[in-house]
Each structure stands twice: as structure tokens, then as C-alpha cells.
Design an enzyme around this catalytic site. Structure first.
Site: not given
Ligand code: FAD
Ligand code: AMP
Length: 478
Positions: A245, A278, A319, A451
Site C-alpha cells: 500500500v 505490526g 512487548d 476417543h
Molecule cells: P501491554 O499489554 O501493552 O501493557 C502495558 C501497560 O503499560 C499499559 O496498560 C499501558 O497503559 C502501561 N504503560 C505504558 N507506559 C507507561 C508508563 N510510562 N507509566 C505507567 N504505565 C505505562 N497476544 C496473545 O498472546 N494472544 C492473543 O490472542 C493476542 N491478541 C491480540 C489482539 C490484538 C488486536 C492486539 C493489538 C494484540 C494481541 N496480542 C495477543 C498481543 C498482546 O496484547 C500483547 O503481547 C500484550 O498485551 C503485551 O503485554 P505487556 O504487558 O508487555 O504490554
Molecule cells: P504483523 O507484524 O504480524 O502484525 O504483520 C504486519 C504485516 O503488515 C507484515 O507482514 C508486513 O509485511 C505488512 N505490511 C507492512 N506495511 C505494509 C504496506 N504498506 N502494505 C502492505 N503490507 C504491509
């Protein structure tokens, strides 16, 4: 409130809140800092996962799956439901209720375990001091023997598709549409793009996914990715590989997407566009330059195998550090760090972190993929078994997909397992247990599997590794 703690954790996502509970269970005086607040100014716990990630997406995936079942599959069972309809507001209300229940649950758990909650934005300063800035701008400083950074991640944005929270949205916006868009574009055919595309596709959207790469789901086992592409095509998801894109033009309630596909420039029009390209670590302004913490050029905090940063007594989990961005990976890092602070040198087995895509059928994997084993020159043997030959799968009309097991050719130890099909996530979890115990395919071959269950596909795949599957003709082994 005393401002001196054994442990201060910044961020209450699945990494941070689990770490806080574990620290408190181990008897440490623990505080957690969270910046997210609700409309009433109360702290919101659970981070991305509970609020705008794993949980709400799964709630919508389950609702939309039930809709698809009622619309397309009940008739085969002799069940008539007439014309199906979807009340998006009711579906969203259900999703929000689940989120509130779980985030409230985390709040109670923190309270029950005696964790001190500090509301505001935390910043690590030198010598393990944490400066917390409240919404009103007031500041307080906490000092700690140990600080755990767990600030999580946020969606990546790309210049050709700036989000406007209306027509062009990120994953958070895609969880709150107020109606089913007729034409839905998704940039990125990764895990999040596929899950969100599936939700709205099942409810009736015409979905096109644009993926810049020429390989579909490159991180999964190639045989599984190939089967997934076939199944999604059958479901009507239009996945365009090699489609980058390059621009968007929003006019009123519609967006024109410009993309290059195999060198050719094309356009397509949508009512909504989801940007799912991503996530990036949220580490901007998280620590001062004299804190001793460093990041790579993408913002990931440098840590060793045990999540210790370069600053003594400072840890980072979830993360914001290397490895897959998965809730369960962050949570277990939180447990490991709590144990290590307490003096127990536990380790996390990063080779056994399962990855799951909650489409239907589910896609899951753990350990090495076949292409990784080939690239690493490891002598392996492989066996797979299709759900089409599993009685339980036939009984429930879920015959797409297979289970695949990869094992060391000499030792027979399981090195990887991959599945696409009914209950794939739970079946792969069985393989996580096998691998954690250093199990072999022979162990699985000699085990009794109930089973009729979907898990018989695990048993048969393990037998197939040695060309000994019972319920299908075996291919000659190499
Ligand atoms: P986060 O969950 O991002 O939490 C970080 C927290 O820190 C937040 O509450 C934020 O407000 C707080 N924070 C940030 N900076 C500060 C600061 N300076 N001071 C105080 N607080 C702060 N993972 C799976 O394993 N299974 C799934 O099915 C899955 N589905 C997903 C679907 C979607 C649509 C998305 C977006 C993500 C999904 N993930 C899934 C990924 C998963 O949500 C993340 O890997 C996970 O939430 C990361 O956990 P974390 O605790 O590192 O960070
Ligand atoms: P994920 O990191 O698994 O959430 O996947 C994100 C995907 O978006 C990756 O596979 C990238 O290759 C794709 N992506 C990133 N930028 C673009 C773009 N401009 N157009 C199409 N695909 C993209």
C-alpha cells in the site's frame, strides 16, 4: 503511602500485573504504576491484552463465529434458524462487559495481594528512582530495590495510511465499529489483520487484505501457511500478496487505497480500512539517559536471557523486549523476573512459547518449523495427520487442516509441532507440555488418547513420524 518499595513495576499489562502479583506472593513490598485511566479517572489495568487486544478480539471472533455457524452451517445439522441478523451494538456490549469483568478482576487481585497501585506515568531515573507524573501534572518519586519496566507496545502507523479513527483505523478502532462495513480493506495479513479481517468478513464485509511480502504467514510452518491460504480463500478472504500500500485518499465515508502489486499500480475503494502492520515497543520517555537502560534502534530494551537490563536492579519484560509480542510470553517473563529478584534462578524456555492465530480453523505452532530445521541443517523426521480422518472432526464438520510433528532423526525428541484445524491451540499446548518434558514421538505413540477427540490427531501425527499411523495409509519414510 511510603514511597520506598522492594519492587516498582511500570505498566499493568499481562507482563506487569502478573509480575506484581508474583512479587507480592513472594512477600515483597510491591507497587505498580499505570497511566491508563477510564472516563471517571480510575486506573485501567490489564494493558493492551485485556482492553484492546487478546480479549476483545476473541470476544468478537467468538460472536462472529457463532453468526457464521448459524448462517452457513446449522442447516447441515438439520437446524433451521431462518434469516440470521447481527446486532452490532449488542455484540459490542457483550465484548465490553467481558473486558470490564476481567480488568476489574485484575484490580481485585492486585488489591487482594497487597500491591500498591500508583496512578500516573512512570519514568525510570538514575539509581532506581521512579518519577510518576499524574494526570494533573503533579509528580512523586518512588524508590525501589528493583524496577521492572513493562510498558508494552502500540500499533505501528505508516505514512501512506494515516489513521483518522473513523475511516482508517488501527486494531483498536477495528474493535469498535458501529456497523458492518460493506467493503473492508486491511493493510497487513499478519496475525492481527487476519483475526480482525475474519471477524468482519464473517459478519458480511467484503474483505481484501494487502500484504507487502510475497510469502503468506512466513513465521508459521510453510505447510500450515499453505493450508491456511487455501482455507481463507474458501472463506472468501481476498489475500493479496506482493501488494504494497503506497497511498490512501479519504473522501467522506470512503477511502481509495493505492497499492503496487507485482510492479503494477492499482486502486481499490473501501468503507473502512484497518492498518494492521505490526506493533512497536512503547519506550519513548520511559527512562532518563542516566538510568543505565539502553534500547536498540527500534526501541526494544536490551535485556539478557533473564530480562535483566544493563542497569543493575532494572528489568524489562513483555512487548518492550526481544521475542514474540505475546501476552503469555510477557506474563511468564514477569514470573521469571519476580522469582529471580527473590533469589531463585529460574529460566524461561523460549523454545517452547506457542504462537496462535484465532481464526477458524485455529492455527498454532511451537518450536522449530520445518523450514527452520532445514536451514539449520538439523536431521529431522516429520509426520502429519489430517483432521479429515479423525472421527470427532467429521462428527462436528471440522475437517480442514492437520497436525504436524517434527522430531530429531536420531534422538526422536520432539523439536516442533504445528497445527491448523479444530482446537489447534489446545492441541499444540499438549505439544508444549511434551516438549517441556523433553518428550519423544515414541512417548506420544505409546500414550492413550481419548476417543473420539481432536487430540487423536496428535497421536496419529506422532505415529506418522515413523510411518506408522493407524488410520491412514502411510507414505514411505525417507
Ligand atoms: P501491554 O499489554 O501493552 O501493557 C502495558 C501497560 O503499560 C499499559 O496498560 C499501558 O497503559 C502501561 N504503560 C505504558 N507506559 C507507561 C508508563 N510510562 N507509566 C505507567 N504505565 C505505562 N497476544 C496473545 O498472546 N494472544 C492473543 O490472542 C493476542 N491478541 C491480540 C489482539 C490484538 C488486536 C492486539 C493489538 C494484540 C494481541 N496480542 C495477543 C498481543 C498482546 O496484547 C500483547 O503481547 C500484550 O498485551 C503485551 O503485554 P505487556 O504487558 O508487555 O504490554
Ligand atoms: P504483523 O507484524 O504480524 O502484525 O504483520 C504486519 C504485516 O503488515 C507484515 O507482514 C508486513 O509485511 C505488512 N505490511 C507492512 N506495511 C505494509 C504496506 N504498506 N502494505 C502492505 N503490507 C504491509
Amino acid at each position: 503511602m511510603s514511597d520506598s518499595f522492594d519492587v516498582v513495576i511500570i505498566g499493568s499489562g499481562p507482563a506487569g500485573y502478573v509480575c506484581a502479583i508474583k512479587c507480592a506472593q513472594l512477600g515483597m513490598n510491591t507497587a505498580i504504576v499505570e497511566t491508563w485511566s477510564d472516563t471517571k479517572g480510575k486506573p485501567v489495568f490489564g494493558g493492551t491484552c485485556l482492553n484492546v487486544g487478546c480479549i476483545p478480539s476473541k470476544a468478537l471472533l467468538d460472536s462472529s463465529h457463532k453468526f457464521a455457524e448459524a448462517s452457513d452451517h446449522f442447516a447441515a445439522h438439520g437446524i433451521g434458524v431462518g434469516e440470521t441478523s447481527i446486532d452490532v451494538a449488542a455484540m459490542m456490549k457483550r465484548k465490553s462487559k467481558i473486558v470490564t469483568q476481567l480488568t476489574g478482576g485484575v484490580s481485585s487481585l492486585l488489591q487482594h495481594n497487597g500491591v500498591t497501585v500508583v496512578q500516573g506515568t512512570g519514568k525510570l531515573m538514575a539509581a532506581r528512582q521512579v518519577e510518576v507524573t499524574s494526570a494533573d501534572g503533579s509528580k512523586q518519586v518512588l524508590s525501589a530495590e528493583n524496577v521492572v519496566l513493562a510498558s508494552g507496545s502500540e500499533p505501528v502507523t505508516i505514512p501512506p495510511a494515516p489513521t483518522d479513527d473513523k475511516v482508517i483505523v488501527d486494531s483498536t478502532g477495528a474493535l469498535t465499529f458501529d456497523a458492518v462495513p460493506e467493503r473492508l480493506g486491511v493493510i497487513g495479513a499478519g496475525v492481527i489483520g487476519l483475526e480482525l479481517g475474519s471477524v468482519w468478513g464473517r459478519l458480511g464485509s467484503d474483505v481484501v487484505l494487502f500484504e507487502a511480502l510475497d510469502t503468506f504467514l512466513p513465521m508459521m510452518d510453510a505447510q500450515v501457511s499453505k493450508e491456511a491460504a487455501k482455507v481463507f480463500k474458501k472463506q472468501g478472504l481476498n489475500i493479496r500478496l506482493n501488494a504494497l500500500v503506497t497511498g490512501t485518499d479519504v473522501k467522506g465515508d470512503a477511502v481509495t487505497v493505492t497499492y503496487t502489486e507485482k510492479g503494477e499500480t492499482k486502486t481499490a475503494e473501501f468503507d473502512r480500512l484497518i492498518v494492521a502492520v505490526g506493533r512497536r515497543p512503547r519506550t519513548k520517555d520511559l527512562f532518563s539517559t542516566d538510568s543505565g537502560v539502553t534500547t536498540d534502534e527500534r526501541g526494544f530494551v536490551f535485556v539478557n536471557d533473564y530480562c535483566a537490563t544493563e542497569a543493575p536492579g532494572v528489568w524489562a519484560i513483555g512487548d518492550i523486549v526481544r521475542g514474540p509480542m505475546l501476552a503469555h510470553k510477557g506474563s511468564e517473563e514477569g514470573v521469571m523476573v519476580a522469582e529471580r529478584i527473590h533469589g531463585k534462578p529460574v529460566q524461561l524456555n523460549y523454545d517452547c512459547v506457542p504462537s496462535i492465530i484465532y481464526t477458524h480453523p485455529e492455527i498454532a505452532g511451537v518450536g522449530k518449523t520445518e523450514q527452520e530445521l532445514k536451514a539449520e541443517g538439523i536431521d529431522y523426521k516429520a509426520g502429519s495427520f489430517p483432521f479429515a480422518a479423525i472421527g470427532r472432526a467429521l462428527a462436528s464438520g471440522e475437517t480442514d487442516g492437520f497436525v504436524k510433528i517434527l522430531a530429531d532423526a536420531k534422538t526422536d525428541r520432539v523439536l516442533g509441532a504445528h497445527a491448523i484445524g479444530p482446537s489447534a491451540a489446545d492441541l499444540v499446548q499438549q505439544m508444549v507440555i511434551t516438549m517441556e518434558f523433553g518428550g519423544s514421538t515414541e512417548d506420544l505413540q505409546l500414550m492413550v488418547f481419548g476417543h473420539p477427540t481432536m487430540s487423536e490427531a496428535v497421536h496419529e501425527a506422532a505415529l506418522a513420524v515413523d510411518g506408522m499411523a493407524i488410520h491412514m495409509p502411510n507414505r514411505k519414510k525417507r
